[in-house]
Design a protein around this motif. Sequence first.
Motif, PDB file in Angstrom:
ATOM      1  N   ASP A  59       0.851  -1.190   0.000  1.00  0.00           N
ATOM      2  CA  ASP A  59       0.000   0.000   0.000  1.00  0.00           C
ATOM      3  C   ASP A  59       0.886   1.239   0.000  1.00  0.00           C
ATOM      4  OD1 ASP A  59      -1.845   2.002   0.350  1.00  0.00           O
ATOM      5  OD2 ASP A  59      -2.966   0.946   1.911  1.00  0.00           O
ATOM      6  N   LYS A  60       0.953   1.923  -1.126  1.00  0.00           N
ATOM      7  CA  LYS A  60       1.817   3.095  -1.270  1.00  0.00           C
ATOM      8  C   LYS A  60       1.415   4.244  -0.360  1.00  0.00           C
ATOM      9  CE  LYS A  60       2.539   1.777  -6.028  1.00  0.00           C
ATOM     10  NZ  LYS A  60       1.409   1.008  -6.447  1.00  0.00           N
ATOM     11  N   ASP A  61       0.166   4.230   0.134  1.00  0.00           N
ATOM     12  CA  ASP A  61      -0.275   5.275   1.054  1.00  0.00           C
ATOM     13  C   ASP A  61       0.195   5.014   2.482  1.00  0.00           C
ATOM     14  OD1 ASP A  61      -1.609   6.644  -0.969  1.00  0.00           O
ATOM     15  OD2 ASP A  61      -3.435   5.458  -0.678  1.00  0.00           O
ATOM     16  N   LYS A  62       0.593   3.773   2.768  1.00  0.00           N
ATOM     17  CA  LYS A  62       0.981   3.415   4.131  1.00  0.00           C
ATOM     18  C   LYS A  62       2.482   3.247   4.326  1.00  0.00           C
ATOM     19  CE  LYS A  62      -3.359   1.257   5.337  1.00  0.00           C
ATOM     20  NZ  LYS A  62      -4.024   0.029   5.760  1.00  0.00           N
ATOM     21  N   VAL A  63       3.221   3.028   3.240  1.00  0.00           N
ATOM     22  CA  VAL A  63       4.666   2.811   3.357  1.00  0.00           C
ATOM     23  C   VAL A  63       5.370   3.288   2.088  1.00  0.00           C
ATOM     24  CG1 VAL A  63       4.603   0.444   2.459  1.00  0.00           C
ATOM     25  CG2 VAL A  63       6.446   1.115   3.982  1.00  0.00           C
ATOM     26  N   GLU A  64       6.554   3.867   2.271  1.00  0.00           N
ATOM     27  CA  GLU A  64       7.397   4.234   1.140  1.00  0.00           C
ATOM     28  C   GLU A  64       8.496   3.187   1.025  1.00  0.00           C
ATOM     29  OE1 GLU A  64       8.848   8.281   0.924  1.00  0.00           O
ATOM     30  OE2 GLU A  64       7.221   8.914   2.243  1.00  0.00           O
ATOM     31  N   VAL A  65       8.714   2.688  -0.170  1.00  0.00           N
ATOM     32  CA  VAL A  65       9.757   1.689  -0.399  1.00  0.00           C
ATOM     33  C   VAL A  65      10.848   2.339  -1.239  1.00  0.00           C
ATOM     34  CG1 VAL A  65      10.299  -0.567  -1.383  1.00  0.00           C
ATOM     35  CG2 VAL A  65       8.090  -0.193  -0.258  1.00  0.00           C
ATOM     36  N   VAL A  66      12.073   2.292  -0.725  1.00  0.00           N
ATOM     37  CA  VAL A  66      13.218   2.886  -1.409  1.00  0.00           C
ATOM     38  C   VAL A  66      14.262   1.794  -1.626  1.00  0.00           C
ATOM     39  CG1 VAL A  66      15.000   4.664  -1.337  1.00  0.00           C
ATOM     40  CG2 VAL A  66      12.791   5.072  -0.235  1.00  0.00           C
ATOM     41  N   ILE A  67      14.682   1.612  -2.862  1.00  0.00           N
ATOM     42  CA  ILE A  67      15.703   0.630  -3.203  1.00  0.00           C
ATOM     43  C   ILE A  67      16.967   1.381  -3.624  1.00  0.00           C
ATOM     44  CG2 ILE A  67      16.303  -1.314  -4.690  1.00  0.00           C
ATOM     45  CD1 ILE A  67      13.982  -1.876  -2.771  1.00  0.00           C
ATOM     46  N   CYS A  68      18.102   0.930  -3.104  1.00  0.00           N
ATOM     47  CA  CYS A  68      19.385   1.590  -3.375  1.00  0.00           C
ATOM     48  C   CYS A  68      20.342   0.613  -4.055  1.00  0.00           C
ATOM     49  CB  CYS A  68      20.002   2.077  -2.072  1.00  0.00           C
ATOM     50  SG  CYS A  68      18.898   3.084  -1.056  1.00  0.00           S
ATOM     51  N   PRO A  69      20.220   0.467  -5.366  1.00  0.00           N
ATOM     52  CA  PRO A  69      21.134  -0.442  -6.072  1.00  0.00           C
ATOM     53  C   PRO A  69      22.505   0.204  -6.271  1.00  0.00           C
ATOM     54  CG  PRO A  69      19.627   0.555  -7.622  1.00  0.00           C
ATOM     55  CD  PRO A  69      19.238   1.051  -6.261  1.00  0.00           C
ATOM     56  N   THR A  70      23.428  -0.581  -6.750  1.00  0.00           N
ATOM     57  CA  THR A  70      24.739  -0.029  -7.088  1.00  0.00           C
ATOM     58  C   THR A  70      24.585   0.902  -8.284  1.00  0.00           C
ATOM     59  OG1 THR A  70      25.240  -1.843  -8.583  1.00  0.00           O
ATOM     60  CG2 THR A  70      25.896  -2.127  -6.288  1.00  0.00           C
ATOM     61  N   SER A  71      25.540   1.786  -8.450  1.00  0.00           N
ATOM     62  CA  SER A  71      25.449   2.763  -9.549  1.00  0.00           C
ATOM     63  C   SER A  71      25.425   2.084 -10.908  1.00  0.00           C
ATOM     64  CB  SER A  71      26.592   3.767  -9.464  1.00  0.00           C
ATOM     65  OG  SER A  71      27.832   3.100  -9.530  1.00  0.00           O
ATOM     66  N   LEU A  72      26.019   0.926 -11.023  1.00  0.00           N
ATOM     67  CA  LEU A  72      26.013   0.210 -12.301  1.00  0.00           C
ATOM     68  C   LEU A  72      24.616  -0.306 -12.660  1.00  0.00           C
ATOM     69  CD1 LEU A  72      29.297  -1.847 -11.857  1.00  0.00           C
ATOM     70  CD2 LEU A  72      28.967   0.227 -13.209  1.00  0.00           C
ATOM     71  N   HIS A  73      23.811  -0.600 -11.663  1.00  0.00           N
ATOM     72  CA  HIS A  73      22.472  -1.128 -11.908  1.00  0.00           C
ATOM     73  C   HIS A  73      21.393  -0.045 -12.006  1.00  0.00           C
ATOM     74  CE1 HIS A  73      24.308  -4.825  -9.974  1.00  0.00           C
ATOM     75  NE2 HIS A  73      23.928  -5.250 -11.164  1.00  0.00           N
ATOM     76  N   LEU A  74      21.705   1.183 -11.606  1.00  0.00           N
ATOM     77  CA  LEU A  74      20.697   2.254 -11.591  1.00  0.00           C
ATOM     78  C   LEU A  74      19.930   2.403 -12.902  1.00  0.00           C
ATOM     79  CD1 LEU A  74      22.417   5.129  -9.586  1.00  0.00           C
ATOM     80  CD2 LEU A  74      20.290   3.994  -9.012  1.00  0.00           C
ATOM     81  N   PRO A  75      20.593   2.592 -14.031  1.00  0.00           N
ATOM     82  CA  PRO A  75      19.832   2.816 -15.266  1.00  0.00           C
ATOM     83  C   PRO A  75      19.013   1.603 -15.703  1.00  0.00           C
ATOM     84  CG  PRO A  75      22.204   2.818 -15.724  1.00  0.00           C
ATOM     85  CD  PRO A  75      22.038   2.679 -14.245  1.00  0.00           C
ATOM     86  N   VAL A  76      19.445   0.421 -15.305  1.00  0.00           N
ATOM     87  CA  VAL A  76      18.745  -0.795 -15.727  1.00  0.00           C
ATOM     88  C   VAL A  76      17.464  -1.003 -14.915  1.00  0.00           C
ATOM     89  CG1 VAL A  76      18.944  -3.308 -15.892  1.00  0.00           C
ATOM     90  CG2 VAL A  76      20.900  -1.868 -16.461  1.00  0.00           C
ATOM     91  N   VAL A  77      17.533  -0.760 -13.604  1.00  0.00           N
ATOM     92  CA  VAL A  77      16.392  -1.077 -12.731  1.00  0.00           C
ATOM     93  C   VAL A  77      15.436   0.095 -12.512  1.00  0.00           C
ATOM     94  CG1 VAL A  77      17.674  -2.886 -11.550  1.00  0.00           C
ATOM     95  CG2 VAL A  77      17.666  -0.585 -10.609  1.00  0.00           C
ATOM     96  N   LYS A  78      15.843   1.296 -12.876  1.00  0.00           N
ATOM     97  CA  LYS A  78      15.004   2.473 -12.625  1.00  0.00           C
ATOM     98  C   LYS A  78      13.593   2.345 -13.194  1.00  0.00           C
ATOM     99  CE  LYS A  78      14.654   7.402 -13.172  1.00  0.00           C
ATOM    100  NZ  LYS A  78      15.167   8.624 -13.720  1.00  0.00           N
ATOM    101  N   PRO A  79      13.410   2.026 -14.468  1.00  0.00           N
ATOM    102  CA  PRO A  79      12.038   1.946 -15.001  1.00  0.00           C
ATOM    103  C   PRO A  79      11.187   0.887 -14.289  1.00  0.00           C
ATOM    104  CG  PRO A  79      13.632   1.886 -16.800  1.00  0.00           C
ATOM    105  CD  PRO A  79      14.400   1.774 -15.526  1.00  0.00           C
ATOM    106  N   GLY A  80      11.787  -0.248 -13.988  1.00  0.00           N
ATOM    107  CA  GLY A  80      11.037  -1.316 -13.334  1.00  0.00           C
ATOM    108  C   GLY A  80      10.626  -0.961 -11.917  1.00  0.00           C
ATOM    109  N   LEU A  81      11.541  -0.357 -11.150  1.00  0.00           N
ATOM    110  CA  LEU A  81      11.222   0.027  -9.773  1.00  0.00           C
ATOM    111  C   LEU A  81      10.166   1.116  -9.719  1.00  0.00           C
ATOM    112  CD1 LEU A  81      14.788   0.035  -8.165  1.00  0.00           C
ATOM    113  CD2 LEU A  81      12.947  -1.602  -7.778  1.00  0.00           C
ATOM    114  N   GLU A  82      10.327   2.138 -10.548  1.00  0.00           N
ATOM    115  CA  GLU A  82       9.352   3.229 -10.553  1.00  0.00           C
ATOM    116  C   GLU A  82       7.991   2.746 -11.036  1.00  0.00           C
ATOM    117  OE1 GLU A  82      11.366   6.239 -12.824  1.00  0.00           O
ATOM    118  OE2 GLU A  82      12.393   7.005 -11.046  1.00  0.00           O
TER     119      GLU A  82
END
Length: 95
Positions: A59-82
């Motif tokens: 439930d996005k209204d009850k909890v914020e989820v933040v994922i901190c991947p390595t800088s090498l994975h940022l561009p790859v996982v950004k669209p999927g996480l968002e």
Amino acid sequence: QLAQSRIASILARRQSPRRCRAHRSMARTPIVGGNWKCNPASVKDAEKLLDAWKGQAFDKDKVEVVICPTSLHLPVVKPGLEGMGMQLSAQNVSA
């Protein structure tokens, strides 16, 4: 008599807890964060992890989820996480 009522008023205010109006009216949202460190080991493993998370709901209204991947994975996982309503954060590295 005026002085006594003033003193009583000051003492009454000191005994009651003081909170600002904004603090009373704002609810706090819990944050859950995950730091990947050196895992997953490859981009393919990161994509598999994203696929596994796609079936999980929160439930996005009850909890914020933040994922901190390595800088090498940022561009790859950004669209999927968002796309899943998760937030993305970069991690710094120090030795």
